[in-house]
Design a protein around this motif. Structure first.
Motif, mmCIF file in Angstrom:
data_model
loop_
_atom_site.group_PDB
_atom_site.id
_atom_site.type_symbol
_atom_site.label_atom_id
_atom_site.label_comp_id
_atom_site.label_asym_id
_atom_site.label_seq_id
_atom_site.Cartn_x
_atom_site.Cartn_y
_atom_site.Cartn_z
ATOM 1 N N GLU A 77 75.311 -28.551 40.863
ATOM 2 C CA GLU A 77 76.621 -28.667 41.504
ATOM 3 C C GLU A 77 77.703 -29.038 40.490
ATOM 4 O O GLU A 77 78.810 -28.493 40.515
ATOM 5 C CB GLU A 77 76.590 -29.721 42.608
ATOM 6 C CG GLU A 77 75.772 -29.358 43.813
ATOM 7 C CD GLU A 77 75.651 -30.527 44.795
ATOM 8 O OE1 GLU A 77 76.394 -31.530 44.651
ATOM 9 O OE2 GLU A 77 74.806 -30.441 45.689
ATOM 10 N N LEU A 78 77.373 -29.982 39.626
ATOM 11 C CA LEU A 78 78.324 -30.461 38.628
ATOM 12 C C LEU A 78 78.725 -29.352 37.667
ATOM 13 O O LEU A 78 79.917 -29.147 37.413
ATOM 14 C CB LEU A 78 77.711 -31.633 37.867
ATOM 15 C CG LEU A 78 78.546 -32.258 36.748
ATOM 16 C CD1 LEU A 78 79.834 -32.837 37.296
ATOM 17 C CD2 LEU A 78 77.719 -33.335 36.043
ATOM 18 N N ALA A 80 78.592 -26.162 38.108
ATOM 19 C CA ALA A 80 79.361 -25.144 38.830
ATOM 20 C C ALA A 80 80.811 -25.595 39.004
ATOM 21 O O ALA A 80 81.746 -24.809 38.831
ATOM 22 C CB ALA A 80 78.723 -24.857 40.187
ATOM 23 N N ALA A 81 81.005 -26.871 39.335
ATOM 24 C CA ALA A 81 82.366 -27.394 39.508
ATOM 25 C C ALA A 81 83.119 -27.394 38.180
ATOM 26 O O ALA A 81 84.296 -27.014 38.120
ATOM 27 C CB ALA A 81 82.320 -28.805 40.100
ATOM 28 N N ILE A 82 82.443 -27.797 37.112
ATOM 29 C CA ILE A 82 83.086 -27.851 35.799
ATOM 30 C C ILE A 82 83.417 -26.457 35.287
ATOM 31 O O ILE A 82 84.428 -26.265 34.597
ATOM 32 C CB ILE A 82 82.202 -28.629 34.801
ATOM 33 C CG1 ILE A 82 82.245 -30.110 35.182
ATOM 34 C CG2 ILE A 82 82.643 -28.431 33.365
ATOM 35 C CD1 ILE A 82 81.251 -30.962 34.435
ATOM 36 N N GLU A 84 84.728 -24.161 36.749
ATOM 37 C CA GLU A 84 86.022 -23.739 37.287
ATOM 38 C C GLU A 84 87.199 -24.357 36.526
ATOM 39 O O GLU A 84 88.329 -23.912 36.678
ATOM 40 C CB GLU A 84 86.106 -24.077 38.769
ATOM 41 C CG GLU A 84 85.095 -23.317 39.606
ATOM 42 C CD GLU A 84 85.167 -23.668 41.078
ATOM 43 O OE1 GLU A 84 86.171 -24.256 41.521
ATOM 44 O OE2 GLU A 84 84.198 -23.336 41.783
ATOM 45 N N THR A 94 87.096 -33.370 36.520
ATOM 46 C CA THR A 94 86.125 -32.848 37.478
ATOM 47 C C THR A 94 84.830 -33.642 37.406
ATOM 48 O O THR A 94 84.245 -33.998 38.428
ATOM 49 C CB THR A 94 85.859 -31.349 37.218
ATOM 50 O OG1 THR A 94 87.095 -30.636 37.354
ATOM 51 C CG2 THR A 94 84.825 -30.789 38.175
ATOM 52 N N TYR A 95 84.376 -33.939 36.188
ATOM 53 C CA TYR A 95 83.153 -34.721 36.005
ATOM 54 C C TYR A 95 83.291 -36.080 36.690
ATOM 55 O O TYR A 95 82.409 -36.498 37.448
ATOM 56 C CB TYR A 95 82.865 -34.908 34.512
ATOM 57 C CG TYR A 95 81.596 -35.660 34.233
ATOM 58 C CD1 TYR A 95 80.396 -34.985 34.054
ATOM 59 C CD2 TYR A 95 81.586 -37.050 34.164
ATOM 60 C CE1 TYR A 95 79.217 -35.667 33.817
ATOM 61 C CE2 TYR A 95 80.412 -37.740 33.926
ATOM 62 C CZ TYR A 95 79.235 -37.053 33.753
ATOM 63 O OH TYR A 95 78.066 -37.741 33.524
ATOM 64 N N ARG A 97 85.444 -37.099 39.045
ATOM 65 C CA ARG A 97 85.581 -36.972 40.498
ATOM 66 C C ARG A 97 84.240 -36.644 41.149
ATOM 67 O O ARG A 97 83.896 -37.214 42.188
ATOM 68 C CB ARG A 97 86.606 -35.883 40.835
ATOM 69 C CG ARG A 97 88.018 -36.289 40.513
ATOM 70 C CD ARG A 97 88.991 -35.157 40.714
ATOM 71 N NE ARG A 97 90.333 -35.566 40.305
ATOM 72 C CZ ARG A 97 91.336 -34.736 40.143
ATOM 73 N NH1 ARG A 97 91.177 -33.428 40.345
ATOM 74 N NH2 ARG A 97 92.518 -35.202 39.770
ATOM 75 N N HIS A 98 83.524 -35.722 40.545
ATOM 76 C CA HIS A 98 82.232 -35.319 41.104
ATOM 77 C C HIS A 98 81.258 -36.491 41.079
ATOM 78 O O HIS A 98 80.548 -36.746 42.054
ATOM 79 C CB HIS A 98 81.674 -34.122 40.317
ATOM 80 C CG HIS A 98 80.547 -33.446 40.998
ATOM 81 N ND1 HIS A 98 79.253 -33.858 40.862
ATOM 82 C CD2 HIS A 98 80.516 -32.384 41.839
ATOM 83 C CE1 HIS A 98 78.460 -33.081 41.573
ATOM 84 N NE2 HIS A 98 79.203 -32.188 42.171
#
Length: 190
Positions: A77-78, A80-82, A84, A94-95, A97-98
């Protein structure tokens, strides 16, 4: 003869393992690791008391497998979010917040307090998964340093200090995020 759930034996095993993981998470939310028994996990997972041993030899093995499963999902998940994010500062935001959001979801005391309950092999196995999370942060910090976006001299110290900043649950996430970004010399608020 126990009933097989799922379309194959592999599917059945995966579904039962997930039920055991769910039972373990539920039990850990209620009590300490040393108060959890294999019989309790089997009952919560709705499998036979002896059937659980076809999947795990003991509760320590359940803990290690659970931690590995959760960490693998978290890292997926991490990353994938990063992916972006388009620059090191956005990646670090992002790191942070996640991590803070996931900490609220998954925090159940799987940290240092369990060290005395685990064998050296189990501690090392769990540590390998922690390193997978650290490697994501290491990549962000090194990319930011190399791009001139972060002022970082000691990457390992920075990783430890960033993670220490992510532990307090009583502080506002925005304050933690801004503190971490300023600590590495990144720009202003997002």
């Amino acid at each position: 003869m126990p009933k097989i759930v799922g379309s194959s034996l592999a599917d059945h095993r995966e579904q039962v393992r997930q039920r055991i993981f769910d039972a373990f998470a539920e039990a850990m939310a209620e009590r300490s690791f040393d108060a959890i028994s294999m019989a309790d996990l089997a009952q919560r997972a709705e499998i036979g008391r002896t059937a659980i041993y076809h999947h795990f030899p003991d509760r320590e093995a359940v803990l290690v497998a659970f931690a590995s499963h959760e960490t693998d999902a978290y890292v997926d998940e991490l990353t994938a979010a990063i992916a972006e994010a388009d620059d090191p500062e956005s990646m670090l935001r992002t790191y942070v917040r996640h991590h803070l959001a996931a900490g609220e979801k998954f925090h159940m005391g799987l940290g240092p307090s369990l060290a005395g309950h685990l064998s050296e092999d189990s501690r090392l196995e769990i540590r390998q998964h922690v390193r997978a999370v650290e490697d994501v942060l290491r990549g962000i910090v090194v990319a930011g340093r190399d791009a001139g976006a972060f002022r970082v001299e000691d990457v390992d110290a920075t990783l430890s200090l960033v993670h220490a900043c992510l532990n307090p649950r009583h502080l506002p996430p925005a304050a933690i995020e801004e503190f971490v970004l300023r600590a590495v010399g990144a720009g202003g608020p997002a």
